[in-house]
Design a protein around this motif. Structure first.
Motif, PDB file in Angstrom:
ATOM      1  N   ARG A 233     -47.388  14.179 -40.558  1.00  0.00           N
ATOM      2  CA  ARG A 233     -46.434  13.279 -39.905  1.00  0.00           C
ATOM      3  C   ARG A 233     -46.492  13.368 -38.377  1.00  0.00           C
ATOM      4  NH1 ARG A 233     -42.411  11.220 -43.490  1.00  0.00           N
ATOM      5  NH2 ARG A 233     -41.137  10.696 -41.657  1.00  0.00           N
ATOM      6  N   GLY A 234     -47.207  14.379 -37.866  1.00  0.00           N
ATOM      7  CA  GLY A 234     -47.275  14.553 -36.419  1.00  0.00           C
ATOM      8  C   GLY A 234     -45.976  15.026 -35.811  1.00  0.00           C
ATOM      9  N   VAL A 235     -45.246  15.876 -36.558  1.00  0.00           N
ATOM     10  CA  VAL A 235     -43.983  16.428 -36.071  1.00  0.00           C
ATOM     11  C   VAL A 235     -44.036  17.941 -36.213  1.00  0.00           C
ATOM     12  CG1 VAL A 235     -42.713  14.335 -36.709  1.00  0.00           C
ATOM     13  CG2 VAL A 235     -42.820  16.250 -38.322  1.00  0.00           C
ATOM     14  N   SER A 236     -42.983  18.610 -35.770  1.00  0.00           N
ATOM     15  CA  SER A 236     -42.937  20.069 -35.893  1.00  0.00           C
ATOM     16  C   SER A 236     -42.505  20.474 -37.302  1.00  0.00           C
ATOM     17  CB  SER A 236     -41.951  20.648 -34.876  1.00  0.00           C
ATOM     18  OG  SER A 236     -40.625  20.266 -35.206  1.00  0.00           O
ATOM     19  N   THR A 237     -42.908  21.679 -37.686  1.00  0.00           N
ATOM     20  CA  THR A 237     -42.443  22.223 -38.961  1.00  0.00           C
ATOM     21  C   THR A 237     -40.931  22.384 -38.947  1.00  0.00           C
ATOM     22  OG1 THR A 237     -44.535  23.417 -39.202  1.00  0.00           O
ATOM     23  CG2 THR A 237     -42.733  24.113 -40.616  1.00  0.00           C
ATOM     24  N   GLU A 238     -40.380  22.655 -37.774  1.00  0.00           N
ATOM     25  CA  GLU A 238     -38.923  22.776 -37.654  1.00  0.00           C
ATOM     26  C   GLU A 238     -38.238  21.468 -38.043  1.00  0.00           C
ATOM     27  OE1 GLU A 238     -35.491  24.175 -34.462  1.00  0.00           O
ATOM     28  OE2 GLU A 238     -37.503  23.672 -33.741  1.00  0.00           O
ATOM     29  N   GLU A 239     -38.794  20.341 -37.610  1.00  0.00           N
ATOM     30  CA  GLU A 239     -38.184  19.054 -37.967  1.00  0.00           C
ATOM     31  C   GLU A 239     -38.214  18.832 -39.467  1.00  0.00           C
ATOM     32  OE1 GLU A 239     -38.806  14.255 -37.110  1.00  0.00           O
ATOM     33  OE2 GLU A 239     -39.498  15.732 -35.625  1.00  0.00           O
ATOM     34  N   ILE A 240     -39.331  19.199 -40.096  1.00  0.00           N
ATOM     35  CA  ILE A 240     -39.426  19.084 -41.552  1.00  0.00           C
ATOM     36  C   ILE A 240     -38.377  19.976 -42.212  1.00  0.00           C
ATOM     37  CG2 ILE A 240     -40.880  19.536 -43.566  1.00  0.00           C
ATOM     38  CD1 ILE A 240     -41.842  17.128 -41.999  1.00  0.00           C
ATOM     39  N   ALA A 241     -38.268  21.216 -41.752  1.00  0.00           N
ATOM     40  CA  ALA A 241     -37.329  22.158 -42.352  1.00  0.00           C
ATOM     41  C   ALA A 241     -35.894  21.675 -42.211  1.00  0.00           C
ATOM     42  CB  ALA A 241     -37.491  23.534 -41.710  1.00  0.00           C
ATOM     43  N   VAL A 242     -35.526  21.251 -41.025  1.00  0.00           N
ATOM     44  CA  VAL A 242     -34.134  20.858 -40.776  1.00  0.00           C
ATOM     45  C   VAL A 242     -33.743  19.665 -41.641  1.00  0.00           C
ATOM     46  CG1 VAL A 242     -32.577  19.881 -39.048  1.00  0.00           C
ATOM     47  CG2 VAL A 242     -34.017  21.836 -38.461  1.00  0.00           C
ATOM     48  N   GLN A 243     -34.593  18.635 -41.671  1.00  0.00           N
ATOM     49  CA  GLN A 243     -34.214  17.431 -42.417  1.00  0.00           C
ATOM     50  C   GLN A 243     -34.264  17.647 -43.923  1.00  0.00           C
ATOM     51  OE1 GLN A 243     -32.934  14.390 -41.155  1.00  0.00           O
ATOM     52  NE2 GLN A 243     -32.411  14.368 -43.339  1.00  0.00           N
ATOM     53  N   THR A 244     -35.285  18.331 -44.406  1.00  0.00           N
ATOM     54  CA  THR A 244     -35.341  18.533 -45.860  1.00  0.00           C
ATOM     55  C   THR A 244     -34.196  19.429 -46.338  1.00  0.00           C
ATOM     56  OG1 THR A 244     -36.987  20.320 -45.611  1.00  0.00           O
ATOM     57  CG2 THR A 244     -37.818  18.091 -46.078  1.00  0.00           C
ATOM     58  N   GLU A 245     -33.761  20.368 -45.515  1.00  0.00           N
ATOM     59  CA  GLU A 245     -32.598  21.177 -45.888  1.00  0.00           C
ATOM     60  C   GLU A 245     -31.319  20.344 -45.891  1.00  0.00           C
ATOM     61  OE1 GLU A 245     -32.442  24.854 -46.906  1.00  0.00           O
ATOM     62  OE2 GLU A 245     -34.116  23.600 -47.527  1.00  0.00           O
ATOM     63  N   LYS A 246     -31.195  19.402 -44.964  1.00  0.00           N
ATOM     64  CA  LYS A 246     -30.054  18.483 -45.011  1.00  0.00           C
ATOM     65  C   LYS A 246     -30.065  17.676 -46.303  1.00  0.00           C
ATOM     66  CE  LYS A 246     -29.361  17.733 -40.030  1.00  0.00           C
ATOM     67  NZ  LYS A 246     -29.453  16.741 -38.917  1.00  0.00           N
ATOM     68  N   ASN A 247     -31.265  17.264 -46.703  1.00  0.00           N
ATOM     69  CA  ASN A 247     -31.384  16.491 -47.939  1.00  0.00           C
ATOM     70  C   ASN A 247     -30.950  17.312 -49.153  1.00  0.00           C
ATOM     71  OD1 ASN A 247     -32.515  14.606 -46.199  1.00  0.00           O
ATOM     72  ND2 ASN A 247     -34.622  15.009 -46.851  1.00  0.00           N
ATOM     73  N   VAL A 248     -31.362  18.589 -49.165  1.00  0.00           N
ATOM     74  CA  VAL A 248     -30.963  19.461 -50.274  1.00  0.00           C
ATOM     75  C   VAL A 248     -29.461  19.717 -50.231  1.00  0.00           C
ATOM     76  CG1 VAL A 248     -31.236  21.727 -51.345  1.00  0.00           C
ATOM     77  CG2 VAL A 248     -33.229  20.552 -50.398  1.00  0.00           C
ATOM     78  N   ASP A 249     -28.915  19.925 -49.038  1.00  0.00           N
ATOM     79  CA  ASP A 249     -27.470  20.150 -48.906  1.00  0.00           C
ATOM     80  C   ASP A 249     -26.678  19.019 -49.553  1.00  0.00           C
ATOM     81  OD1 ASP A 249     -27.883  22.500 -47.502  1.00  0.00           O
ATOM     82  OD2 ASP A 249     -27.549  21.579 -45.523  1.00  0.00           O
ATOM     83  N   ALA A 250     -27.145  17.774 -49.355  1.00  0.00           N
ATOM     84  CA  ALA A 250     -26.441  16.611 -49.896  1.00  0.00           C
ATOM     85  C   ALA A 250     -26.471  16.585 -51.414  1.00  0.00           C
ATOM     86  CB  ALA A 250     -27.052  15.337 -49.336  1.00  0.00           C
ATOM     87  N   LEU A 251     -27.501  17.224 -52.009  1.00  0.00           N
ATOM     88  CA  LEU A 251     -27.609  17.296 -53.468  1.00  0.00           C
ATOM     89  C   LEU A 251     -26.927  18.530 -54.046  1.00  0.00           C
ATOM     90  CD1 LEU A 251     -31.396  16.391 -53.870  1.00  0.00           C
ATOM     91  CD2 LEU A 251     -29.477  14.918 -54.481  1.00  0.00           C
ATOM     92  N   TRP A 252     -27.001  19.639 -53.315  1.00  0.00           N
ATOM     93  CA  TRP A 252     -26.589  20.951 -53.834  1.00  0.00           C
ATOM     94  C   TRP A 252     -25.111  20.967 -54.198  1.00  0.00           C
ATOM     95  CZ3 TRP A 252     -29.934  25.264 -54.199  1.00  0.00           C
ATOM     96  CH2 TRP A 252     -29.334  26.492 -54.499  1.00  0.00           C
ATOM     97  N   ASP A 253     -24.308  20.362 -53.356  1.00  0.00           N
ATOM     98  CA  ASP A 253     -22.866  20.373 -53.603  1.00  0.00           C
ATOM     99  C   ASP A 253     -22.537  19.572 -54.858  1.00  0.00           C
ATOM    100  OD1 ASP A 253     -22.462  21.874 -51.305  1.00  0.00           O
ATOM    101  OD2 ASP A 253     -22.196  20.104 -50.047  1.00  0.00           O
ATOM    102  N   ALA A 254     -21.476  19.948 -55.521  1.00  0.00           N
ATOM    103  CA  ALA A 254     -21.076  19.256 -56.747  1.00  0.00           C
ATOM    104  C   ALA A 254     -20.802  17.786 -56.481  1.00  0.00           C
ATOM    105  CB  ALA A 254     -19.838  19.923 -57.326  1.00  0.00           C
ATOM    106  N   VAL A 255     -21.117  16.943 -57.471  1.00  0.00           N
ATOM    107  CA  VAL A 255     -20.887  15.505 -57.341  1.00  0.00           C
ATOM    108  C   VAL A 255     -19.413  15.231 -57.245  1.00  0.00           C
ATOM    109  CG1 VAL A 255     -21.150  13.278 -58.496  1.00  0.00           C
ATOM    110  CG2 VAL A 255     -22.985  14.962 -58.621  1.00  0.00           C
TER     111      VAL A 255
END
Length: 255
Positions: A233-255
């Motif tokens: 993607r031509g970005v930093s690994t930090e950017e990948i980590a931060v956004q994908t963790e946000k994505n998981v956070d949105a799923l991890w919590d109970a519906v």
């Protein structure tokens, strides 16, 4: 730079290849920054081991029947799954789905579809997310989710299809699990998907202990997957980590 943290959104920690040395596997993962784990079952015999792992708050369990074992579906399995979901609000439903390469004829495909529908129904009834196995069946997965009125989302894991198929599954409410296929330089479709999908639609996984030809896969390899995604993607690994963790956070919590 802050220490990067990751979630392996699909790892079979209860599999004997990993469970036999579980403390070492988890220590290696922690050292690499992989701090959370979504652990699915593949068949009913896995349920107890998966649930015992979930005594750790860093492990989110899922119970379900993998499409390879659709012939093992029974009223007893359905009832046990329902009982587990009723008693534990943290448990997802998975690994469920469709695999039309393994389904050799129309009867086998219909069996997979019937079992997928039954398990989606459980996930809907108990308001749980799902982990979906999809091989050569993206249109059928999306259509079944729509027909069943399932709206709680989840992850389509180990994505290997086209960009168009990924977008179809995203519209159906899923995050796209990008995994160990990315370690293969010739896996063109998944590399194209990583380059072109919105990063908000991607999560990372290993499918440990599987997917590596030359050894046992482990959750620590999420870091390598993130690094390759960043390069593509031509970005930093930090950017990948931060956004994908946000994505998981949105799923991890109970519906």
């Amino acid at each position: 730079m802050a220490t990067l943290t990751f979630t392996d959104t699909h790892c079979h920690l209860a599999d004997p290849a990993l469970s036999a040395r579980s403390p070492d596997i988890l220590a290696e993962a922690q050292a690499a920054g992989v701090c959370r784990f979504i652990v699915p079952a593949a068949r009913q015999a896995d349920f107890a081991a998966v649930l015992s792992l979930a005594e750790r708050p860093s492990v989110l369990p899922a119970v379900g029947l993998h499409p390879w074992f659709a012939d093992e579906f029974s009223d007893g399995l359905y009832s046990e799954t329902a009982c587990i979901l009723q008693g534990n609000p943290r448990v997802w439903v998975g690994e469920i789905g469709l695999d039309f390469i393994r389904a050799a004829d129309s009867a086998a495909r219909q069996r997979q579809l019937d079992v997928f529908r039954r398990q989606l129904g459980l996930a809907k009834a108990y308001r749980r997310r799902v982990i979906v196995h999809n091989v050569k069946a993206a249109a059928a997965v999306a259509e079944t989710v729509k027909t069943e009125g399932f709206g709680y989302g989840g992850i389509v894991h180990a994505f290997s299809g086209s960009l168009e198929e990924a977008q179809m599954l995203i519209r159906a409410g899923f995050k796209i699990g990008i995994g160990s296929l990315l370690l293969n330089p010739t896996a063109k479709k998944v590399r194209q998907a990583v380059q072109q999908l919105d990063l908000r639609d991607i999560v990372l996984e290993t499918d440990s202990p599987f997917m590596l030809k030359d050894g046992v896969n482990t959750p620590a390899n999420v870091c390598r997957i993130a690094e390759i995604a960043a390069q593509l993607r031509g970005v930093s690994t930090e950017e990948i980590a931060v956004q994908t963790e946000k994505n998981v956070d949105a799923l991890w919590d109970a519906v």
